[in-house]
Design a protein around this motif. Sequence first.
Motif, mmCIF file in Angstrom:
data_model
loop_
_atom_site.group_PDB
_atom_site.id
_atom_site.type_symbol
_atom_site.label_atom_id
_atom_site.label_comp_id
_atom_site.label_asym_id
_atom_site.label_seq_id
_atom_site.Cartn_x
_atom_site.Cartn_y
_atom_site.Cartn_z
ATOM 1 N N UNK A 239 -2.323 7.449 -4.129
ATOM 2 C CA UNK A 239 -3.059 7.860 -3.260
ATOM 3 C C UNK A 239 -2.076 8.191 -1.697
ATOM 4 N N UNK A 240 -2.037 9.545 -2.184
ATOM 5 C CA UNK A 240 -1.338 9.879 -0.669
ATOM 6 C C UNK A 240 -2.193 9.813 0.476
ATOM 7 N N UNK A 241 -2.920 9.804 0.965
ATOM 8 C CA UNK A 241 -3.923 9.043 1.923
ATOM 9 C C UNK A 241 -3.521 7.497 1.759
ATOM 10 N N UNK A 242 -3.489 7.138 1.059
ATOM 11 C CA UNK A 242 -3.849 5.389 0.901
ATOM 12 C C UNK A 242 -1.877 5.048 1.704
ATOM 13 N N UNK A 243 -0.806 5.758 0.695
ATOM 14 C CA UNK A 243 0.878 5.793 1.760
ATOM 15 C C UNK A 243 0.671 5.956 3.087
ATOM 16 N N UNK B 299 6.951 12.788 -1.834
ATOM 17 C CA UNK B 299 6.093 14.389 -1.956
ATOM 18 C C UNK B 299 5.324 14.957 -0.684
ATOM 19 N N UNK B 300 4.705 14.326 -0.553
ATOM 20 C CA UNK B 300 3.603 14.696 1.244
ATOM 21 C C UNK B 300 4.507 14.436 2.346
ATOM 22 N N UNK B 301 4.190 16.092 2.519
ATOM 23 C CA UNK B 301 5.529 16.785 4.347
ATOM 24 C C UNK B 301 4.794 14.970 5.256
ATOM 25 N N UNK B 302 3.195 14.949 5.408
ATOM 26 C CA UNK B 302 3.124 14.213 6.544
ATOM 27 C C UNK B 302 3.629 12.872 6.392
ATOM 28 N N UNK C 90 0.930 -1.376 0.124
ATOM 29 C CA UNK C 90 -0.005 0.080 -0.167
ATOM 30 C C UNK C 90 0.861 1.063 -0.025
ATOM 31 N N UNK C 91 1.579 1.024 0.627
ATOM 32 C CA UNK C 91 2.967 2.540 0.372
ATOM 33 C C UNK C 91 3.330 2.597 -0.663
ATOM 34 N N UNK C 92 3.498 2.059 -2.183
ATOM 35 C CA UNK C 92 3.319 2.199 -3.265
ATOM 36 C C UNK C 92 2.876 3.079 -3.725
ATOM 37 N N UNK C 93 1.642 2.841 -3.098
ATOM 38 C CA UNK C 93 0.369 3.480 -3.648
ATOM 39 C C UNK C 93 0.146 5.347 -4.237
#
Length: 1221
Positions: free
Chosen positions: A35-39, A76-79, A30-33
């Motif tokens: 969608x940033x929410x999935x990650x 790419x996503x800070x969170x 899932x971490x490779x998805x």
Amino acid sequence: VKSVFLFAGVSCQSTEMSNVSYHISNLLEKMTSTDKDFRFMATNDLMLELQKDSIKLDEDSERKVVTMLLKLLEDKNGEVQNLAVKCLAPLVSKVKEPQVETMVDTLCSNMVSDKEQLRDISSMGLKTVIAELPLSSSGLNLTASVCKKITSQLIGAMGKQEDVSVQLEALDILSDMLGRLSGALVGFHSSLLSSLLPQLTSPRMAVRKRSILALGHLVPCCSPALFSQLTEHLLTELAKGPPTSVTRTYIQCLATISRQGGHRVGEHLEKLIPMVVKFTGVEDDELREYCFQAFEAFIRRCPKEMSPHVATVTKLCLKFMTFDPNYNYDDDEEEEEDSMDIEDGLDEESDDEYSDDDDMSWKVRRSSIKCLEALIGTRRDLLLSFYSSVCPALLARFKEREENVRADVFAAFSTLLRQTRVGSSHHGLVPLIVKALHRQLKEKSIKSRQGCFCLLTELSHTLPGALEPHIPALIPGIVFSLTDKSTSSNMRIDALSFFHVLLLSHPPQAFQPHMQVLLPPVVACVEDSFYKITSEALLVTQQLVRVMRPQGQTATAGGFDPKPFVRQVFSVTLKRLKATDIDQEVKERAISCMGHMVCHLGDHLGAELQGVLAIFLERLKNEITRLTTVRTITLIAASPIKIDLSSILSETLSVLGSFLRKNQRALKLGTLACLTALVTHHAAAIKPAALEPVLSELPALVDEADMHVSQVSVTLLTCMAKACPSSLAKISSSVLPGVFRLVHSPLLQGGALAAILDFMQALVLSKTSNLGYSQLLKSLTEPFHSSPSSVDGGGVHRQSIHSVARCVAALSSACPKETPGTVAGLIQEVKSPGSPESARVLALLCLGEVGRSGSLGGSKEVQGVILEAFTSTSEEVKTAASCALGSMAVGSLNDFLPFLLKEISSQPRRQYLLLHSLKEVIRSSSLSPHVESIWALLFQNCECQEEGTRNLVAECLGKLTLVNPAQLLPRLKQQLKAGSPLARSTVVTAIKFTIVDQPKIFLKTSDNDINVRRVALVMFNSAAHNKPSLIRGLLGTVLPHLYKETQIRKDLIREVEMGPFKHTVDDGLDVRKAAFECMYTLLDSCLEGLDVLQFLDHVEEGLKDHYDIRMLTFLMLARLVSLCPAAVLQRLDRLVEPLKATCTTKVKAGSVKQEFEKQEELRRSAMRAVAALLAVPEVERSPSMADFANQIRTNADMASIYQSVQGGEGGLGPAESMDMS
């Protein structure tokens, strides 16, 4: 079957593992998805999984997880990035070494990347990893190898001059690492030092600051050689006279090193101080500030080495604390002050408009004042000189214009007051202090006012009562802080708590004239909505009630009438008392405050009173407020106004009775005191039936397990016997057996015994039906007649015989008519050959106690009985006879003393017993006419060969000297010059018993006879213990002799042949032991007179000495750690070795049991000292100590001793106390 089970177990484990792997590989997918929410969610789930203790990863999963997380750091996503960093922490302890190294490698290379965000995240990651590295010995290899990796990369990163932010991050991580894992980096210390030093000249201020921090963390555990290299470098650079900005950095670095490295700076101070002093002359405010910070660090860390420089530093501080070149303090201000009050306010406003923002001189003033404070705090021995030099200067600075600096002036002055012993006379200062402060109490600045209140509070503690004449000047300031609208709640609380201290430490009359002004603001505070203000205000109100009518004054005595004020105080307090939805502390204080109102002003409350009492009864039944209410009712019951409690009395008694069953000691004691007060003052209103519930609870409380509760219970019974004897009708079956058990207990003494004696007398006089004199006497003495012949037989302890004898004497003095019959019975008892030994001993002691009151007269028969008892075969009977003779002689000197003296001269065989009797006489009566004859007799016997007799003679001599010290002390001194060693040692021992007046005879510690020296040390120890004030002035002359006695002397060690074995005997051991005991006592009583480092030299020697002395020095070490940790840390490396040696010693295999026990006790004692050391935070910075601590943790045997010393015996309990009897 077995193999099936095994197989099942293995497969179960492997399924568990494969389940985890399956779950984790799902998450990784899932971490490779895209969608940033999935990650985000998948990373979050992974973090929760990793935090479980039970999780086990196989090697493949480990690798995948690590790779994935490192990849996510570049997300790419800070969170998602932030979450990935958080996952690293639990991962460190879950994966194997190679994976941790992979993590570290990647993070380090990211650190020097060009992308700023990746750099920041990676440095966070590195800090996380460092914080999680294991410190235990099992994980040390991992920690060491990871640190090596990080360090070499960081050193590289620091060299990258072109990018400052990389440098800053690298320095930050390095500081973290040195702070936590410095021990693992020992190999890198020198390369770190050489890469950090150049950074001190970096053009960027931030880089310099962080380099200084990193050096600070490096200093505590680097080798002495490196430390010297660092200081030499700083000295060399400073000597070159670099530009001012660089000088600042170097001096700042010095201060940090000194703060962190502590005592190590000591050896370099000679070179450092002149350098720093030179730079205070440079016209640069910040540089001067750093110079004073360096001085402060030197003073706090190396007080001893700073001694020669104290004068220089004090002079500089005094010069620069007034350094304010841009401001003119007008001296005329003060004269005009009163007339200008109104304009003053306007004046201040306009002042700020042209204030100089670039003016940094306040920093110089502040740092020099802080430096002074450090001096005052560490050098108590210079207190008097500070009062003459520093004190006036600080007082003059109370007018300081910068509020931050002013707060420090107040703090320094408070320290000066705190260091001063309570009651020492510096009253002359008080008017000056008040004059300087009372204006400031009305300033707008809150910080100033808080400083003033703190300072005045210290003053009230140091000189209680000294502020009395100045109270009118202080009151406006207090009222201002309580009523000023802009005042913060903390300010109000400070003002109230100072007011409370003031009320407690000054007489009520001082406040009475100001009641009109004081009461309204305090009452307003009681109604405040913030509970802390309310509770402080209630405390103050309680004291103000006491001021309105001090205890014991009639309604209008003292010319002050409380009537106008009662109403307003009562109504606010009642409002708080009735409220149930308020803070616990406010409830308790409202109860207590109202209690004081009823107690002091109950007669002004009229009809309201009964309502208040009803509320008290309610609060008494509530578990949360019951203890406070019990104490309050005690107060009211004993009030001299005689409050009428009849409305609540019977119910209160039954509730109090139920409290005696509760398992809360404070409540039991409070309840017993309350009952005693009620029975004493309100007996007329109590019906006997109302006391039933109380009496039924008392038998359980009279028990030797808790003597204090027993004592208070017996006191209550005594009050009942006096006030309402009818209530005791059934006592003989309930409480009385318990009281007799207590009398026959070996533990009975002091207060509890006195309470029982009172009770016996009250009981006999109360004429309660079946408890007459003979009945009580029989119950007391019965056990001694029924027991077998030995004293220890039938369960009666010999110690209790003395208690029983005192009770018999108390009964006989209460009923003088019965005495002659009793005495005749006792004489019969001693004479009759058939009576058991315990009964004879008891009878003799009873005769003595009865005789003590003088009711025997000079009966010849009694003398005969005593002499006969002296010839008995039983030691017990002889001792009892000698006690009895002494007691009778006290009762009637003229009849018994001549007889006693005649016997001492004519009966050498019984001398010891007779001297005991004489000691009793000397101890407790007026001997004036007989002094000469006793003195001569004692000197005839002071060279007796028997040591026991000599000691007795000495004690008699000492106590006799006190009858007329002015004449007899010089005569004792004469004897010290003459006479044999035996006579001299007797006299020195005698002096031990006269320690009440300044003895100038201590110098016998240099006597050539070893026994006299030992006795002199014992005497000195006794003086230090009981009257330290006598010897403080003599320490200078005595300490060298004392320290000399702690050394092992070869000439006193001899070999003794016992058959085929040779055995060494050390004749100096007892003297050394006496010397170390003196040292221990001095720690408690004269610490400020000791040079602790010199003291530690001798403790260090003692750590390698004989068993007994080592035990003593371990105790001393534990004590020193708590008293002056800084000095112990200076010597740590030298102290660790002997401790380590003791803890690791093994007893030879074939040794006897005693040998094993002895060694075990030694190790426990040493371990207590180690535990005390390890409780000091900075200790493990020392490499040798850290190493030893690790050794303890890894060695099962030592770890278990350490655990037991830490836990099982209440921390350092035994180490702190030593039996000084």
